[in-house]
Scaffold this motif. Sequence first.
Motif, PDB file in Angstrom:
ATOM      1  N   GLN A 154      45.067  35.221  43.864  1.00  0.00           N
ATOM      2  CA  GLN A 154      44.211  34.643  45.054  1.00  0.00           C
ATOM      3  C   GLN A 154      43.541  35.024  46.284  1.00  0.00           C
ATOM      4  N   ILE A 155      44.528  36.676  46.351  1.00  0.00           N
ATOM      5  CA  ILE A 155      43.833  36.900  47.217  1.00  0.00           C
ATOM      6  C   ILE A 155      42.585  37.555  46.923  1.00  0.00           C
ATOM      7  N   GLU A 156      42.643  38.419  45.879  1.00  0.00           N
ATOM      8  CA  GLU A 156      41.116  39.664  45.307  1.00  0.00           C
ATOM      9  C   GLU A 156      40.475  37.807  45.097  1.00  0.00           C
ATOM     10  N   ALA A 157      40.814  36.646  44.871  1.00  0.00           N
ATOM     11  CA  ALA A 157      39.414  35.436  44.355  1.00  0.00           C
ATOM     12  C   ALA A 157      38.989  34.992  46.028  1.00  0.00           C
ATOM     13  N   GLU A 158      39.979  35.233  46.895  1.00  0.00           N
ATOM     14  CA  GLU A 158      39.659  34.844  48.112  1.00  0.00           C
ATOM     15  C   GLU A 158      38.792  35.936  48.842  1.00  0.00           C
ATOM     16  N   ALA A 159      39.397  37.357  48.656  1.00  0.00           N
ATOM     17  CA  ALA A 159      38.412  38.505  49.169  1.00  0.00           C
ATOM     18  C   ALA A 159      36.853  38.783  48.163  1.00  0.00           C
ATOM     19  N   ARG A 160      36.975  38.192  47.542  1.00  0.00           N
ATOM     20  CA  ARG A 160      35.803  38.263  46.538  1.00  0.00           C
ATOM     21  C   ARG A 160      34.970  36.644  47.053  1.00  0.00           C
ATOM     22  N   GLU A 161      34.871  36.029  47.281  1.00  0.00           N
ATOM     23  CA  GLU A 161      34.859  35.157  47.367  1.00  0.00           C
ATOM     24  C   GLU A 161      33.712  35.696  48.972  1.00  0.00           C
TER      25      GLU A 161
END
Length: 508
Positions: free
Chosen positions: A165-172
Motif C-alpha cells: 500500500q505504501i509503495e503504491a501511494e509513494a509510487r503514485e
Amino acid sequence: MSPLVLIVDLIVLIVGVTAGYFFHRYQAEQAAKARQEKADDILKAANSQARLIESGARENAAKITKAAESEVKERRIELSKETERLDKRRGELDSRFDKMEQREQTLNKRQSQVDKRANEIDKLYEDQMKKLEFVAQMTQDEARKELFASVEKEARGDMARIIRQIEAEAREEGEKRARKLIADAIQRVASEHVAEVTRAVVTLPSEEMKGRIVGRNGRNIKAFEQAAGVDVIVDDTPDSVTISCFDSVRREIGRRALSKLILDGRIHPAHIEKIVEDETKAVEKIINEAGEQAAYEANVTGLHNEVLRMMGRLKFRTSYGQNQLAHAVEVSKLAGILAAELGANIELAKQGGFLHDIGKAMDHNQDGTHAGLGAEFCKRYGVNPIVVNAIASHHHEVDQDTVEAVIAESADAISGARPGARREDLEAYIKRIRTLEEMSMSFEGVQQAFAIQAGREVRILVKPDTIDDLSSARLARDIAKKIEETMQYPGQIRVTVIRETRATEYAK
C-alpha cells in the motif's frame, strides 16, 4: 711713526680691552642675578601650588576614607542580614530532612509489605501456570513458540500488505511529481531528435577508384592505414569503402583524409602522409572549437582547456545513435532545470551533467570504466569534488554523496530515454529482449515471461500454487532489482507479475 706714539696706542688698546672685559663681566653678573631672582619667584610659586594640591589631596582622601567606611558599614549590615537568612534556611532544611527520614521509614515499611504481597502473587502465578500447562498439555516455551509463529505469520502478511500500500501511494505521488518535473525539464530544453551518427563509409565516384586506393601491391592502402591508424575495408559494396577504427577521432580523420584524397586524385604514399597530417590538425581544431562551443551552449564556465578539449572529442562519439557531445549539453541543461526546481546548486549540477560522460573520450585508450576514467581525469584538472563524485557515481560504481550527483544521473536517464533520443541496432535489440525473458525465467515459481513494448516492459506469469499475492509483489521487486544490476538499457523497464487462478469442472 715714532716709538712714543706706538707705546701710547698700545697703552690705550690695553686700557680699552680691560674696560670692555669688566663691562661685560658686570653685565653677565647682572643677568645671572636677574635669572636667580626669576628662579626664586618660580620656586615660590611652585611651592605655593604644591601646598594647595596637597591640601586638596588630603581633603579628597578624607572624603574617600569616609565613603569607604560608610560602604563597609553597609556591607556589614547586609552580611548580618544574609547570615540571619542562611541560619533560618538551614533550620528549614534540617526540619525538612527530618520529615524525609520519617517518610523514608514509612516507605520502607510499605515496601516490605509490597514485597511480601509480590511473593504471594508470584506463587499464585506459578500455580496458575502449572494448571494451564496441565490443561493445555504443553510447556511455556512450546506455547511461546507457537504464539510467536502465529503472530509472525500474521505480522508478515500485514507487513506485506502495508508495504504494498505504501509503495503504491509513494509510487503514485512520486510519479506525479517526477512526471511534472521531467515534462517541464524536457519542454524547457526542447532538444531536437538526435539522428546524427559518425559515418565510416566513404562514397567513391566510381569502382575504378578502389584500385587507385589500393595501389600497386597494396602500397597506397598500407601507407594510408599506417598514417591514419585505421583499417580500410574494400569489399564488394558498390562505389564505397569503409573506414574501421575503435577510436572515433582517428576514424573521422581517416574519413576526411580519404575523401580529400579522392577529390584531389593524387593518391600516393607521400601525398597521403601530408593529407593525413593536415586533416589531423584540422580535426584537432574542430575538437577544440567543439568543446568550447558546447560549454558555451551549456552555460558551463571555469573548466580547464584540457577538459574542454577532451569534451570536444565526444563530437565524434555516438551511443545508440545519440551524439555524445549533444547529449552532454542536453544533460547539463536538464540538470540545471531540475536543480533549480529542487533547490540544489545549479552550477555544480550543470557541470556534473556536462562532464558525466567525459570518460567515453578516453575509455578506448585506457583500462577502466568511462565513469571512473572521467572522474580521475577531471580531478587531475581541479574540477570541484562534488562534480567529480557526480561523474564517478552516475552508474553507481561509487556512492552518490550529494543531491547534485543524483540530479546528474536523473538528467542522463531523461536525455537517453526521451522519444527520439536513441536507437539501437536489431542484433542488440533482440539480445536485450532475450536476456530479459531468460532473466525473468530464472526465478523460482515463474511459469512464462514475455518482453513486450520493444523491451520497455516484461510480463511474468507465475504458478498460483507456488507464488501467492503477497509474494508476487516481492518477486516483481526482486526481478526489477536484478535487471538494474545486470543489464544496461536506455530509459526504464516495467516489470509486471501476473498471478491467475483457474478452477475448471465438467457437468456430466
